[in-house]
Design an enzyme around this catalytic site. Structure first.
Site, PDB file in Angstrom:
ATOM      1  N   CYS A  79      79.128  73.584  55.262  1.00 24.69           N
ATOM      2  CA  CYS A  79      78.695  74.226  56.502  1.00 24.69           C
ATOM      3  C   CYS A  79      77.861  75.457  56.184  1.00 24.69           C
ATOM      4  CB  CYS A  79      79.908  74.658  57.329  1.00 24.69           C
ATOM      5  SG  CYS A  79      80.650  73.338  58.265  1.00 24.69           S
ATOM      6  N   HIS A  80      76.863  75.698  57.026  1.00 20.47           N
ATOM      7  CA  HIS A  80      76.040  76.886  56.889  1.00 20.47           C
ATOM      8  C   HIS A  80      76.763  78.087  57.509  1.00 20.47           C
ATOM      9  CE1 HIS A  80      73.040  73.657  56.639  1.00 20.47           C
ATOM     10  NE2 HIS A  80      72.345  74.507  55.903  1.00 20.47           N
ATOM     11  N   MET A 116      81.255  72.197  64.168  1.00 14.41           N
ATOM     12  CA  MET A 116      82.313  72.453  63.191  1.00 14.41           C
ATOM     13  C   MET A 116      83.053  73.751  63.498  1.00 14.41           C
ATOM     14  SD  MET A 116      82.397  69.769  61.505  1.00 14.41           S
ATOM     15  CE  MET A 116      83.773  70.319  60.530  1.00 14.41           C
ATOM     16  N   GLU A 117      82.325  74.730  63.995  1.00  9.94           N
ATOM     17  CA  GLU A 117      82.966  75.995  64.356  1.00  9.94           C
ATOM     18  C   GLU A 117      83.919  75.812  65.527  1.00  9.94           C
ATOM     19  OE1 GLU A 117      79.746  76.785  61.665  1.00  9.94           O
ATOM     20  OE2 GLU A 117      79.845  75.517  63.439  1.00  9.94           O
ATOM     21  N   ASP A 131     102.751  77.335  63.894  1.00 14.74           N
ATOM     22  CA  ASP A 131     103.420  78.235  62.960  1.00 14.74           C
ATOM     23  C   ASP A 131     104.360  79.199  63.678  1.00 14.74           C
ATOM     24  OD1 ASP A 131     103.871  79.539  60.376  1.00 14.74           O
ATOM     25  OD2 ASP A 131     102.676  81.174  61.216  1.00 14.74           O
TER      26      ASP A 131
END
Length: 164
Positions: A79-80, A116-117, A131
């Site tokens: 990824c950039h 992707m972000e 969690d």
């Protein structure tokens, strides 16, 4: 599902390759993604009422999702690094399906997309929620993390069809 004609992250010899975006035009880019964390009704009730001993599960998970989107290039090798102009992470409680729905939106003016972000924001928000609650509900399930919409670039606008 359509198969891509070529894989952009693989060179002609089959080696991993970061896509060269030097010649691409800067356009307004947008992507949204979603997923969920399914849990026991008591867990859902506790976190939706802000009664978890660890604090505000949604606030912590939101910050984690935003931070993750900003760090996407550090996590996904090809990824950039991007200068995001907007990251938003939202939660909605679904008592019928016993889950927290998570959505993320990412925006920028740039040469590459932000799918992707957005996916990373949803994923890390879900992992953080898991969690914080795993001690009271270890059987939670994270599911259906997917891109819902994207716009910008030479491929233009895309919206997930109802059947996918």
């Amino acid at each position: 599902m359509k198969n891509p004609k070529t894989l952009s992250h693989v060179d002609q010899d089959g080696r991993a390759n970061m896509v060269d975006v030097t010649e691409k035009s800067v356009t307004q880019r947008f992507a949204s993604a979603s997923g969920y964390v399914q849990m026991q009704p008591a867990t859902l009730h506790m976190i939706s009422r802000g009664q978890h001993a660890k604090g505000d599960v949604f606030a912590v998970s939101r910050i984690a999702g935003i931070q993750a989107a900003k760090k996407c290039a550090d996590l996904i090798p090809l990824c950039h690094p991007l200068m995001l102009s907007k990251v938003q992470v939202d939660f909605s409680v679904d008592t019928q399906l016993q889950r927290v729905n998570i959505s993320a939106t990412c925006k920028l003016a740039g040469k590459t997309g932000v799918e992707m972000e957005a996916l990373t924001a949803v994923s890390v928000a879900a992992l953080t929620l898991f969690d914080m609650c795993k001690a009271v509900d270890p059987e939670m399930v994270i599911g259906e993390i997917k891109v819902d919409r994207k716009s910008g670039g030479k491929t233009g606008d895309w919206v997930r069809s109802e059947s996918n």
